[in-house]
Write a protein that holds these residues in place. Structure first.
Motif, mmCIF file in Angstrom:
data_model
loop_
_atom_site.group_PDB
_atom_site.id
_atom_site.type_symbol
_atom_site.label_atom_id
_atom_site.label_comp_id
_atom_site.label_asym_id
_atom_site.label_seq_id
_atom_site.Cartn_x
_atom_site.Cartn_y
_atom_site.Cartn_z
ATOM 1 N N ILE A 263 116.317 56.561 165.219
ATOM 2 C CA ILE A 263 115.871 56.759 163.826
ATOM 3 C C ILE A 263 115.427 58.198 163.615
ATOM 4 C CG2 ILE A 263 114.030 56.148 162.208
ATOM 5 C CD1 ILE A 263 114.226 53.299 163.213
ATOM 6 N N VAL A 264 114.622 58.726 164.523
ATOM 7 C CA VAL A 264 114.159 60.113 164.386
ATOM 8 C C VAL A 264 115.343 61.077 164.444
ATOM 9 C CG1 VAL A 264 112.719 61.887 165.423
ATOM 10 C CG2 VAL A 264 111.915 59.522 165.355
ATOM 11 N N ARG B 150 120.199 64.366 159.408
ATOM 12 C CA ARG B 150 120.502 64.287 157.973
ATOM 13 C C ARG B 150 119.778 65.391 157.209
ATOM 14 N NH1 ARG B 150 118.686 59.660 157.245
ATOM 15 N NH2 ARG B 150 120.566 58.512 157.780
ATOM 16 N N SER B 151 118.529 65.665 157.579
ATOM 17 C CA SER B 151 117.784 66.736 156.881
ATOM 18 C C SER B 151 118.343 68.108 157.218
ATOM 19 C CB SER B 151 116.302 66.659 157.263
ATOM 20 O OG SER B 151 115.736 65.423 156.888
ATOM 21 N N GLN C 251 118.499 60.525 163.662
ATOM 22 C CA GLN C 251 119.299 60.450 162.445
ATOM 23 C C GLN C 251 118.619 61.140 161.273
ATOM 24 O OE1 GLN C 251 120.125 56.339 161.740
ATOM 25 N NE2 GLN C 251 121.383 56.089 163.604
ATOM 26 N N CYS C 252 117.322 60.954 161.142
ATOM 27 C CA CYS C 252 116.609 61.599 160.031
ATOM 28 C C CYS C 252 116.651 63.124 160.161
ATOM 29 C CB CYS C 252 115.164 61.109 159.984
ATOM 30 S SG CYS C 252 114.978 59.366 159.525
ATOM 31 N N GLU D 114 109.229 56.393 155.990
ATOM 32 C CA GLU D 114 109.878 55.327 155.221
ATOM 33 C C GLU D 114 110.823 54.515 156.107
ATOM 34 O OE1 GLU D 114 111.801 57.261 152.012
ATOM 35 O OE2 GLU D 114 109.948 57.798 150.950
ATOM 36 N N HIS D 115 111.592 55.206 156.958
ATOM 37 C CA HIS D 115 112.526 54.500 157.825
ATOM 38 C C HIS D 115 111.791 53.629 158.839
ATOM 39 C CE1 HIS D 115 115.521 57.179 156.101
ATOM 40 N NE2 HIS D 115 116.473 56.481 156.722
ATOM 41 N N CYS E 52 106.600 59.127 165.695
ATOM 42 C CA CYS E 52 106.097 59.998 164.623
ATOM 43 C C CYS E 52 105.204 61.097 165.203
ATOM 44 C CB CYS E 52 105.317 59.169 163.600
ATOM 45 S SG CYS E 52 106.344 58.010 162.668
ATOM 46 N N LEU F 95 111.074 65.610 155.506
ATOM 47 C CA LEU F 95 111.574 64.932 156.705
ATOM 48 C C LEU F 95 110.544 63.940 157.235
ATOM 49 C CD1 LEU F 95 113.465 64.547 159.151
ATOM 50 C CD2 LEU F 95 112.371 66.553 160.184
ATOM 51 N N ASN G 290 110.456 60.930 155.101
ATOM 52 C CA ASN G 290 111.659 60.130 155.329
ATOM 53 C C ASN G 290 111.546 59.325 156.622
ATOM 54 O OD1 ASN G 290 114.210 59.132 154.941
ATOM 55 N ND2 ASN G 290 115.258 60.920 155.760
ATOM 56 N N VAL G 291 111.005 59.960 157.666
ATOM 57 C CA VAL G 291 110.800 59.247 158.934
ATOM 58 C C VAL G 291 109.820 58.088 158.740
ATOM 59 C CG1 VAL G 291 109.856 59.461 161.259
ATOM 60 C CG2 VAL G 291 111.383 61.206 160.387
#
Length: 976
Positions: A416-417, A423-424, A419-420, A460-461, A613, A454, A457-458
């Motif tokens: 997840i981290v 994407r950013s 991908q975020c 939220e995911h 996080c 970012l 977004n992390v």
């Protein structure tokens, strides 16, 4: 034998007559009394054996009825030597001829007869009481009177003239011919010649001895005849009884022959047909059983293809149930069949293969569920498939499947981290991904706004990630709890079925059926009981299937052909022999442990999310960029983190501390950097401050006014119209004018920034309070060094420290002291009651500031004191008046007043001049005492009065000093 029905009438009459004495009573007519009638015992069962399922078992033994006229096994006798010399016995039995043997002459335990009562000593107590008196009389008479035999023998010997000494030796109890004395007494060899020759005397002695012994023999024969004559009636009675018994046995034999012939006719007419029908029924039953076995074998033969078909549709639970049912059928119904000798091991291998397939499928499901796109709105992926997998894993006791989910969860969190970040970064053109490969370096190249987007977004995911995990774990927990509840319900059903089943076939019911129930045999009654038991088992299985239907019924996609094949195969297997589900499932303790592990796994998911996080936070903070954030930016980060922490606590019911700890660490660094920047800035301002009165911009006046209104924060924007206002000379605070330097204005803004940080980040209140205290102390100490210590002469290049500089510093310090209680009250609202002890720092600061203000006042007084001492030391009492000395003093007083009047309030100005006046009077009094001028009304006294009046008039002419009481008479020495 004498007690039979053929006994003599005399014996019967003597026994019957004894009842008149009250000692022994017996009924006269035993045969005719129905009261003491005992029914004859039934003969042994001579019917053929019962049908046991084998057709040959009907005529396995010989029939006593049919084979009575030919030799059978019943005519054989036991080989007594073989029985005595049994090699299986370790020791020959001593009671061989005395113990009770069974019908088959084997060692069996003989059951006591139910018709014979248990005789104890109490049964004879009444008889013994009745005969006790007669027994005593009989014993006494027996001791007194000789026996009948002795009387008869003595009479016979006396009648024949035999001497007592001749027969006494034969009647002795120790008569043994082996004894030489006895032998010589019976045969007196001393009468014969020793030399061995025979003469007439020896012959006569021999004849005499022979006659003597013959005479003894005659006496014995006479005695035996006498005894026989006395007991002749008993002998004749025994012989007559024997003849009568033989006659009765012949009659009984004839009756038995007739009975057997009649029984043989009954068997031929009435029993042979029903027995043949029963044999046909047993044969039909055996054929039906054989057909069932063949069908069962055919169903078992189809197990492997059916299992493969179920596995092709991922129907693991059905395959496992089919394998378990087949294995039990092989163990119970088809045990020993040669063609199925390898099927059990093959099924075990298939079961192991299914275990591996379920684990692999669960791993695949976990990976696909955790790594799917977050745009998918469904919280649980393929819920039916998940339920089927969990139920199968629980059934196989694979309780470590949660570890697989935990490992996949950790990998997904890392993804997840990644991908975020990717994407950013892909949306930022300034970052060259070819040159900067590592994600941490790419995050450091982002601006704060980009990195903050970012981070959000992390967050939220990860909230969606935890939501999906919670939904999946809830499904797993529901399956576990349903299985636990189903097992408990099934145990209750089993207990109730056992209670009802125990009362279905009562003990003795089969025997009653054999005797009375429609002529059934025992085997038929037992078969009927088995049918009732199997019906109860089927009902229990149906109930169990209903209760466990929610667990075992999986909703996986399955083809209709596989379902049909499965139903056909499982319907061919016996329902009564299947293994119950609760026998295969884990125990209640294990299921409870799995449910607790599910909750712990949710906690682990929360901790993993927080840890990832933290990685994002630390990657940005590695180069110190987070420490260089403004307070507003850091507050944004803090609020985002707090929001994420609250969301995860609401989802997982767990307070994770890793992210809060990382934020607290960054907050400490931020506070340190924040404080150091402002302390450095304040130091630079103080080092460049020339300590002159500065103009107060309108925004600072508005800032002070907002503080007065209770808003201890920095204004977000400037009020409309403040740009047109001109700066003022003084700062108005609560109606008082404060002449300040520029550094103090910025100091007010700085400690408001501290208060604003406390408002935004309450967790750093104590640390920020300590840093603010240090800042205020630094301002106090540095201003003291620059002004009172005259450090500004070298730092700024001032020529001298004037009284105006001192008064301005004092007023600035007073302004800070004014705001310290306000700051203290603000920080107190942010602290816990147990943290109030840190507020003592403000008390120490207030004391330090007041001491500094007092030192400045003392410095102003000291300046004038030095001037007075210098000027008045040259004072002389002489004309013209007023003197030059007093004119200089009044001139310096006017300059002092002019310097501080606009800076200090009236009260402080008056107090300061009172102290200056006291110093002046002290030096003047000392000089007059040195000159010897006294208040005696003389010329010198008059001149001094003129000068003092001039001084008083000039001082009171100054503004705000009109009413000042100078009390000048104190300059004169008091008269003694």
């Amino acid at each position: 034998m004498a007690s039979g029905p053929g006994s003599s009438p005399m014996a019967q009459s003597s026994m019957a007559g004894s009842g008149a004495d009250g000692f022994f009573r017996k009924p006269k007519d035993l045969a005719g009394s129905s009261r003491y009638y005992r029914p004859p015992r039934s003969l042994p069962d001579v019917c053929p054996k019962e049908p046991t399922g084998d057709a040959r078992g009907l005529c396995e033994g010989p029939s006593v009825v049919l084979d009575q006229h030919q030799w059978t096994v019943y005519n054989s006798k036991v080989n007594l030597p073989a029985a005595l010399n049994d090699p299986r016995l370790s020791k020959r039995e001593s009671d061989f001829f005395t113990k009770t043997w069974g019908l088959d002459f084997t060692e069996t335990e003989v059951m006591p007869s139910f018709y014979l009562p248990n005789i104890t000593a109490e049964h004879f107590s009444a008889y013994l009481q009745d005969t006790a008196q007669r027994e005593k009389i009989h014993e006494r008479c027996k001791n007194i009177c000789p026996s009948k035999d002795d009387l008869s023998l003595s009479s016979i010997t006396n009648n024949h003239g035999m001497q007592q000494s001749g027969t006494t030796i034969f009647m002795r109890p120790d008569f043994v011919l082996n004894d030489p004395a006895t032998f010589n007494a019976v045969l007196p060899w001393s009468h014969f010649s020793v030399a061995g020759g025979k003469n007439s005397r020896d012959g006569a002695s021999s004849r005499l001895l022979q006659e003597k012994l013959s005479h003894y023999l005659d006496i014995v024969e006479v005695s035996i005849a006498r005894q026989i004559s006395l007991r002749s009636e008993a002998f004749f009675h025994a012989m007559s009884s024997q003849h009568e018994l033989q006659d009765r046995l012949r009659e009984t034999e004839v009756a038995v022959v007739k009975l057997r012939a009649r029984t043989a006719a009954m068997q031929r007419v009435m029993c042979r047909g029903p027995l043949l029908a029963l044999r046909d029924a047993v044969t039909r039953s055996n054929c039906a059983k054989l057909h069932g076995k063949l069908k069962l074998m055919a169903a078992v033969q189809q197990t492997q293809p059916t299992v493969q078909l179920l596995l092709s549709t991922s129907e693991f639970v059905g395959a496992l149930e089919l394998i378990a049912t087949t294995k039990e059928v092989l163990q119970q119904e088809l045990q020993g069949i040669h063609s199925f000798r390898h099927l059990g091991s093959q099924l075990c291998e298939m079961e192991k293969l299914i275990d591996k397939m379920m684990v692999a499928d669960f791993t695949t499901y976990s990976r696909s569920d955790l790594n799917r796109s977050f745009e998918d709105d469904s919280q649980v992926l393929e819920k039916d498939r998940l339920q089927s997998l969990v139920f199968g894993l629980l059934r196989q006791r694979k309780l470590d499947f949660l570890d697989i989910y935990s490992e996949e969860m950790m990998q997904s969190a890392k993804g997840i981290v990644r991908q975020c970040v990717l994407r950013s970064v892909s949306q930022i053109e300034e970052i060259d991904t070819d040159a900067v490969v590592k994600l941490q370096d790419q995050m450091r190249l982002m601006t704060f706004a980009q990195w903050f987007d970012l981070l959000q977004n992390v967050f939220e995911h990860f909230v969606l990630f935890l939501t999906r995990i919670k939904a999946t774990l809830n499904v797993i927990r529901n399956v576990v709890l349903e299985v636990l509840d189903s097992c408990q319900r099934n145990r209750l059903v089993d207990a109730s079925s056992a209670d009802s089943g125990s009362s279905g076939l009562r003990p003795g019911e089969a025997e009653l059926a054999y005797l009375t129930h429609e002529g059934l045999f025992i085997s038929d009654a037992l078969n009927e009981a088995e049918r009732r038991s199997s019906t109860a088992v089927q009902a229990k299985a149906q109930t169990r299937a209903e209760t466990s239907g929610s667990d075992s019924a999986s909703g996986t996609t399955e083809s209709s052909s596989s379902r049909e094949q499965t139903s056909n195969t499982t319907s061919s297997l016996p329902t009564g022999g299947t293994i119950s589900i609760e026998d295969l499932m884990p125990s209640d303790l294990e299921l409870g442990r799995v449910a607790n592990n599910i909750q712990e796994l949710l906690y682990t998911a929360s901790d993993i999310s927080h840890d990832r996080c933290v990685k994002v936070l630390l990657a940005k903070a590695k180069d110190g960029s987070l420490e260089r954030l403004s307070s507003a930016e850091f507050v944004c980060v803090s609020r985002a983190v707090e929001g994420f922490v609250k969301d995860t606590e609401a989802l997982c019911s767990r307070r994770s501390v890793s992210l809060r700890g990382a934020l607290q660490s960054q907050a400490n660094r931020f506070v340190h950097r924040f404080h150091e920047e402002r302390k450095t800035k304040l130091s630079l301002l103080l080092d460049t401050e020339r300590w002159k009165q500065a103009e107060v911009p309108a925004e600072f006046q508005h800032l002070v006014d907002s503080i007065a209104d209770g808003h201890i924060t920095l204004p977000e924007r400037k009020p409309a119209g403040t740009e047109d206002k001109k700066p003022s000379d003084f700062l108005l605070v609560d109606g008082q004018k404060y002449a300040v330097v520029g550094t103090v204005l910025l100091l007010i803004r700085i400690f408001l920034e501290y208060c604003q940080c406390v408002n935004d980040i309450p967790s750093i209140t104590t640390d920020m309070l300590t840093r603010l205290s240090d800042l205020l102390k630094h301002f106090n100490s540095r201003s003291c060094q620059l002004v009172l210590g005259a450090g500004a002469l070298q730092v700024v290049g001032l020529k001298t420290i004037t009284t105006k500089n001192l008064a301005l510093v004092s007023r600035c310090l007073q302004l800070v002291v004014h705001y310290i209680p306000i700051i203290r009250a603000h920080f107190e609202t942010k602290l816990q009651p147990k943290q109030y002890s840190v507020l003592r720092h403000f008390d120490h600061i207030t004391k330090d500031y007041n001491d500094h203000i007092a030192e400045i006042s003392a410095k102003l007084v000291a300046i004038m004191d030095g001037l007075f001492e210098k000027v008045l030391s040259k004072y002389e009492v002489k004309a013209p008046m007023p003197s030059l000395c007093f004119r200089n003093v009044c001139k310096q007083m006017a300059k002092m007043h002019e310097a501080i009047y606009e800076l200090l309030p009236e009260e402080q100005t008056q107090m300061l001049f009172l102290r200056i006046n006291a110093s002046f009077k002290m030096h003047l009094k000392r000089q007059l005492s040195r000159l010897g001028v006294i208040n005696d009304g003389g010329p010198q006294h008059g001149l001094v009065v003129v000068d003092v009046a001039f001084y008083t008039e000039n001082v009171q002419a100054l503004r705000s000093l009109e009413r000042l009481d100078l009390n000048m008479p104190e300059i004169w020495e008091q008269k003694r």
